[in-house]
Structures are given as structure tokens and as C-alpha cells.
Design a protein around this motif. Structure first.
Motif, PDB file in Angstrom:
ATOM      1  N   ASP A 246       0.823  -1.221   0.000  1.00  0.00           N
ATOM      2  CA  ASP A 246       0.000   0.000   0.000  1.00  0.00           C
ATOM      3  C   ASP A 246       0.856   1.269   0.000  1.00  0.00           C
ATOM      4  OD1 ASP A 246      -2.343  -1.568   0.106  1.00  0.00           O
ATOM      5  OD2 ASP A 246      -2.176  -1.717   2.282  1.00  0.00           O
ATOM      6  N   SER A 247       1.932   1.256  -0.766  1.00  0.00           N
ATOM      7  CA  SER A 247       2.789   2.443  -0.874  1.00  0.00           C
ATOM      8  C   SER A 247       3.257   2.577  -2.321  1.00  0.00           C
ATOM      9  CB  SER A 247       4.006   2.326   0.054  1.00  0.00           C
ATOM     10  OG  SER A 247       5.003   1.499  -0.513  1.00  0.00           O
ATOM     11  N   PRO A 248       3.753   3.760  -2.708  1.00  0.00           N
ATOM     12  CA  PRO A 248       4.255   3.927  -4.086  1.00  0.00           C
ATOM     13  C   PRO A 248       5.674   3.402  -4.273  1.00  0.00           C
ATOM     14  CG  PRO A 248       4.422   6.004  -2.895  1.00  0.00           C
ATOM     15  CD  PRO A 248       3.750   5.030  -1.959  1.00  0.00           C
ATOM     16  N   TYR A 249       6.293   2.884  -3.208  1.00  0.00           N
ATOM     17  CA  TYR A 249       7.680   2.434  -3.287  1.00  0.00           C
ATOM     18  C   TYR A 249       7.744   0.963  -3.689  1.00  0.00           C
ATOM     19  CZ  TYR A 249       7.702   6.667  -0.506  1.00  0.00           C
ATOM     20  OH  TYR A 249       7.478   7.942  -0.062  1.00  0.00           O
ATOM     21  N   ALA A 250       8.961   0.471  -3.929  1.00  0.00           N
ATOM     22  CA  ALA A 250       9.124  -0.909  -4.386  1.00  0.00           C
ATOM     23  C   ALA A 250      10.393  -1.513  -3.813  1.00  0.00           C
ATOM     24  CB  ALA A 250       9.175  -0.951  -5.914  1.00  0.00           C
ATOM     25  N   LEU A 251      10.353  -2.826  -3.606  1.00  0.00           N
ATOM     26  CA  LEU A 251      11.600  -3.543  -3.376  1.00  0.00           C
ATOM     27  C   LEU A 251      12.379  -3.538  -4.685  1.00  0.00           C
ATOM     28  CD1 LEU A 251      10.513  -6.743  -1.369  1.00  0.00           C
ATOM     29  CD2 LEU A 251      11.464  -4.599  -0.472  1.00  0.00           C
ATOM     30  N   VAL A 252      13.676  -3.320  -4.603  1.00  0.00           N
ATOM     31  CA  VAL A 252      14.518  -3.244  -5.800  1.00  0.00           C
ATOM     32  C   VAL A 252      15.454  -4.442  -5.822  1.00  0.00           C
ATOM     33  CG1 VAL A 252      16.255  -1.915  -7.046  1.00  0.00           C
ATOM     34  CG2 VAL A 252      14.381  -0.739  -5.871  1.00  0.00           C
ATOM     35  N   SER A 253      15.486  -5.140  -6.960  1.00  0.00           N
ATOM     36  CA  SER A 253      16.339  -6.311  -7.122  1.00  0.00           C
ATOM     37  C   SER A 253      17.209  -6.156  -8.354  1.00  0.00           C
ATOM     38  CB  SER A 253      15.477  -7.576  -7.244  1.00  0.00           C
ATOM     39  OG  SER A 253      16.274  -8.698  -7.585  1.00  0.00           O
ATOM     40  N   PRO A 264      10.278   5.574  -7.212  1.00  0.00           N
ATOM     41  CA  PRO A 264      10.316   5.883  -8.650  1.00  0.00           C
ATOM     42  C   PRO A 264      10.819   7.295  -8.887  1.00  0.00           C
ATOM     43  CG  PRO A 264       8.057   5.957  -7.810  1.00  0.00           C
ATOM     44  CD  PRO A 264       8.921   5.466  -6.676  1.00  0.00           C
ATOM     45  N   PRO A 265      11.276   7.566 -10.153  1.00  0.00           N
ATOM     46  CA  PRO A 265      11.321   6.645 -11.294  1.00  0.00           C
ATOM     47  C   PRO A 265      12.510   5.708 -11.224  1.00  0.00           C
ATOM     48  CG  PRO A 265      12.170   8.786 -11.934  1.00  0.00           C
ATOM     49  CD  PRO A 265      11.693   8.942 -10.519  1.00  0.00           C
ATOM     50  N   LEU A 284       6.751  -3.564 -18.107  1.00  0.00           N
ATOM     51  CA  LEU A 284       8.079  -3.208 -18.613  1.00  0.00           C
ATOM     52  C   LEU A 284       8.108  -1.694 -18.621  1.00  0.00           C
ATOM     53  CD1 LEU A 284      10.729  -4.300 -19.700  1.00  0.00           C
ATOM     54  CD2 LEU A 284       9.767  -4.193 -21.996  1.00  0.00           C
ATOM     55  N   GLY A 285       8.801  -1.109 -17.658  1.00  0.00           N
ATOM     56  CA  GLY A 285       8.653   0.320 -17.420  1.00  0.00           C
ATOM     57  C   GLY A 285       7.268   0.553 -16.849  1.00  0.00           C
TER      58      GLY A 285
END
Length: 477
Positions: A246-253, A264-265, A284-285
Motif C-alpha cells: 500500500d505504498s508507491p515504493y518498491a523492493l529493488v532487485s 520511482p522513477p 516493462l517500465g
């Protein structure tokens, strides 16, 4: 020249595997083939389920009256034995098609339906490309033992089609020298989507970034290099997704481990997995590639197809502004209902005065053009019974009960909501009822008939003879 029986067997097995695979990846799908074995051969057509019926004028113009298709770039002798050259797609409305030529088959064009709810046509196009490649290899090998395997491969080609499309798009955007491996990435996405955490499905975003670009991400938190969670530990990654739920962030791998939590971006042609509970999307993007649920990839956007409603509104007495406004209102309510996983019924009443329906009536109808009132209508849709919406976009009642005389088209497997709508519309001509089931299927009903019902496809024979010449097929139309 190859034996006719073997050639026919090649076409049959590869067509059947392609059709079955696409039907699992998308909704029920047909496939067809037009081919010419040599530069001077008359084109033949294999279309056992009449996919191309209705397109005879275009096919005649392209393949019979014009020889441009015989001039596809590249001479047959110059094509390597295990490769093919792709030709420009044909301008056929409602169909996806891929044309190719190879040493074994001078020209072949495969066709399938362009379903309106595709995330992207890319994976389907790669699927057709692989079907054309397998047919040319089958013709070249002249080995009947390969045919069953060819059909089985095309049946389960979904992950490979998605992978090939992503690889091609990334190579076009970033060049061939990329380090992010797509097969392990897709495997991780499916595995995480099937992993429950305290009984809950995964939610949140997981972004796969090219290893060379990993340091250019803006991190909210970055893990130390020697303690980064391994991507293959799907249970651990599933737990970490709680941090971005529930957030705009992401785990990055970087494709091997989880580097941190980024915002982002994201750089380059990153692959983004968006988990939404028991389903999700691969992007993709920012562009959707496919969805995933039930442990497999699919083409659907998972949004209701309201094309038939648009057509019914065009046939109504409403002007263009009213049609657009009413369609927008209905779309918002239907999509909200599907996302919340509860059923609802909408009665669109075009009568003047409106039809009296038993239910909870409103002293003053509320305008659903008002976003706040539309939000109220979405909440009222959860109440048992139907929403009564008039042509001017006003809500006159909710919890409405629909009844009527028994009709022939009733289907006991669909439940009371569906069958009540059939009965009610059979007795009232100037309205449309939309039924959304709690398990997502959506039906549009008018005059006691479901206009969204799909006609059963013609059954396939257990074998096929020599495909007819295209000229004869057109003459028989």
C-alpha cells in the motif's frame, strides 16, 4: 516435395498446440494459417474454426490480386537453416498476425484473435512467431516423431512468450548486452505470487533493475552488500513485500538479490512486478506486459469488457454526451465491484417515465455525475438487490428486486441474480441490466437474452486433409 500426409500432420499438430496454448493464456482463441511452400505455389489456407471468414476481400486483395507478399525481403537461399525472416503484418482489423519466410516454407502468415482485454499484443505475436518457426523446422526435418512434441511445446509457451517479448523490448531500448536474466525473474514473480504470509496474498511492488543501473536508484533504505536477501528465497522476499504494501515504493532487485527499498522513477527498461493480492501485473517500465494469477501468466487486463454496452448505448435514443457520461458511470461501478470482489446488478432504464421497480427508493434521485455521489452508489452496490439508474445518470433506488415470467434462456448454474435479470428484461424492452458476479464474470442482458454470451466455437476434427487453395476457399464463401 514433402509427402502431403506428413505436411498435413505438421500443420494439424502445430495449429492445435498454438490454439490450445493461446486459449489458456487469453480467453478462448482460434488460429488460422495461410502459406505457400514455394515462391510459385498458390497460397493455401488452414482455418478449421472460420477465424478468417468475413475477411475474404482483404485476403483476396493481398494474396491473390497483389504479389507484394511474394517479395518479402530476403532470398530463400540466403536464410540460415534454423532461422526465419519476419514480414510486415497485414492490416487486418480484430486479428493479430505474424508473417515469416524460411528455407522450408517460402511464406506463412499465422492469425489469431485480438481480444479487447489484452495487456499487450507482444507475447501473442512472439507465440505466432514461434509457431511459424516450428512449422518450418517440422517441414525441414521430415521427422514425424517431432510433431507431438511441437504441439505440446506450443501449448505451454506462455512463460516463454512473455520472456521473449521482454527480452526483445529491452534489447531494443538498451542494446543486446544486458545482464538481467528474465527467466529467473519471471519464475520468482510466480513463486512469490503463490506464497502466503499469515494467510494473506502478496501486495506491493518488486522492481527488477539492470545490475549496471542498480546504484542509480533513489533508495529509502539500502541493505548491506553481504546481507542482501537472495531472490530465490521466495518466502523471505514475500515477507519483505510487507514493507512496501500500500505504498508507491518498491523492493529493488538486481535479479540475484534484494538491494533495498527504492522510489520511482526507476532507470532503464526495468521489469516491475505489481502484486495485488491473488493476482498481479508484469510491467516493462510503465507498460503492462501481462497479468498473473493461479500460478500462471495471462494476457488479460482483468477489467470488464463493456464493448457490448457501448454498442447498445449507440443504438439508444441518448445523445453522444449522455452516452459517454452513462458509460463512464457504469464502468466505474462495475470495475469497483470487481476489485472489491462482490456481486452487483445495475438496471439502466431508458424509459420516460422510468419503470417502477420494487426496492429502496430515494426521495430525491442523486446525480452520479457528482464524484461523491458516485462513491455512494459504489457502496450501495454491495447491498442485496439492483441499482436503478436512469438515462440521465441519476440513481433512483437500490436494493431493487427483479422478477418476471420464466424464460427459456435461464441457466441454473448462474444463480438468482443472473436469472432474475433475464426474467425482468424479458418483460421490459427499454432497459439494459448488467450483472457482475462475485467471482468476476460480467453479463449484459437485454430482452431476456445475454448479449455478452459467447457462441461455442466449431469443434476441431481429429485430423485434417490437405488445406484448400485460398482462391477456392474464398469462392466457397
Amino acid at each position: 516435395m514433402l509427402d502431403d500426409a506428413y505436411r498435413n500432420l505438421c500443420i494439424y499438430h502445430i495449429h492445435d498446440g498454438l490454439r490450445d496454448g493461446l486459449s489458456h493464456f487469453s480467453q478462448s482463441s482460434r488460429a488460422a494459417l495461410i502459406y505457400a511452400e514455394t515462391p510459385h505455389s498458390a497460397p493455401r489456407i488452414h482455418d478449421p474454426q472460420n477465424l478468417l471468414r468475413g475477411h475474404e476481400p482483404m485476403l483476396e486483395k493481398v494474396f491473390l490480386k497483389d504479389a507484394t507478399w511474394r517479395q518479402c525481403p530476403g532470398k530463400v537461399a540466403s536464410i540460415p537453416p534454423f532461422e526465419q525472416i519476419l514480414c510486415d503484418p497485414l492490416p487486418v482489423s480484430g486479428l493479430i498476425n505474424v508473417g515469416a519466410r524460411s528455407r522450408a516454407i517460402f511464406h506463412q502468415t499465422w492469425f489469431t484473435e485480438h481480444h479487447p482485454d489484452l495487456c499487450s499484443t507482444g507475447p501473442t505475436e512472439r507465440w505466432l512467431e514461434h509457431a511459424s518457426w516450428m512449422l518450418s523446422q517440422a517441414f525441414a526435418s521430415d521427422n514425424v516423431l517431432h510433431l507431438d512434441l511441437a504441439g505440446a511445446v506450443l501449448q505451454g509457451w506462455a512463460t516463454h512468450a512473455v520472456r521473449n517479448f521482454i527480452v526483445d523490448q529491452r534489447a531494443e531500448a538498451m542494446g543486446m548486452d544486458t545482464k538481467l536474466r528474465i527467466y529467473p525473474t519471471l519464475d520468482a514473480i510466480l513463486s512469490i505470487s503463490k506464497t502466503l504470509e499469515e494467510g494473506a496474498w502478496a501486495r506491493g511492488r518488486l522492481c527488477f533493475v539492470e545490475p549496471g543501473d542498480i546504484d542509480s536508484v533513489t533508495y529509502l533504505a539500502k541493505f548491506t552488500r553481504d546481507e542482501r536477501p537472495v531472490l530465490q528465497n521466495h518466502k523471505h522476499v514475500r515477507k519483505l513485500l510487507l514493507s512496501v504494501e500500500d505504498s508507491p515504493y518498491a523492493l529493488v532487485s538486481d535479479g540475484a538479490s534484494i538491494v533495498g527499498i527504492g522510489m520511482p522513477p526507476y532507470p532503464g527498461a526495468c521489469v516491475l512486478a505489481e502484486f495485488r493480492g491473488n493476482y498481479g501485473f508484469v510491467r516493462l517500465g510503465e507498460e503492462k506486459v501481462c497479468s498473473f494469477f493461479d500460478g500462471a501468466f495471462h494476457s488479460t487486463t482483468r477489467r470488464a469488457n463493456l464493448v457490448q454496452l457501448e454498442e447498445l448505448l449507440l443504438e439508444s435514443r441518448l445523445d453522444a454526451t449522455q452516452r459517454h457520461a452513462l458509460f463512464t458511470i457504469v464502468s466505474d461501478i462495475v470495475h469497483s465491484t470487481q476489485e472489491r470482489k462482490h456481486g452487483c446488478t445495475l438496471v439502466l432504464d431508458f424509459s420516460c417515465p422510468h419503470i417502477p421497480i420494487a426496492g429502496q427508493h430515494l426521495e430525491n434521485p442523486i446525480s452520479l455525475h457528482n464524484p461523491h455521489m458516485l462513491h455512494v452508489a459504489k457502496a450501495l452496490a454491495k447491498v442485496d438487490g439492483a441499482l436503478h439508474i436512469c438515462a440521465d445518470g441519476t440513481l433512483h433506488g437500490f436494493g431493487c428486486l427483479l422478477d418476471g415470467e420464466r424464460v427459456v434462456a435461464e441457466d441454473r448454474s448462474r444463480g438468482a441474480r443472473y436469472n432474475s435479470a433475464l426474467r425482468f428484461t424479458a418483460g421490459h424492452d427499454d432497459l439494459v441490466v448488467i450483472v457482475v458476479s462475485s467471482d468476476r464474470p460480467m453479463s449484459i442482458i437485454q430482452g431476456g437474452v445475454e448479449v455478452t454470451a459467447a457462441c461455442p466455437l466449431p469443434p476441431l476434427a481429429g485430423s485434417c486433409g490437405t488445406p484448400p487453395h485460398l482462391e477456392d476457399w474464398i469462392a466457397d464463401a
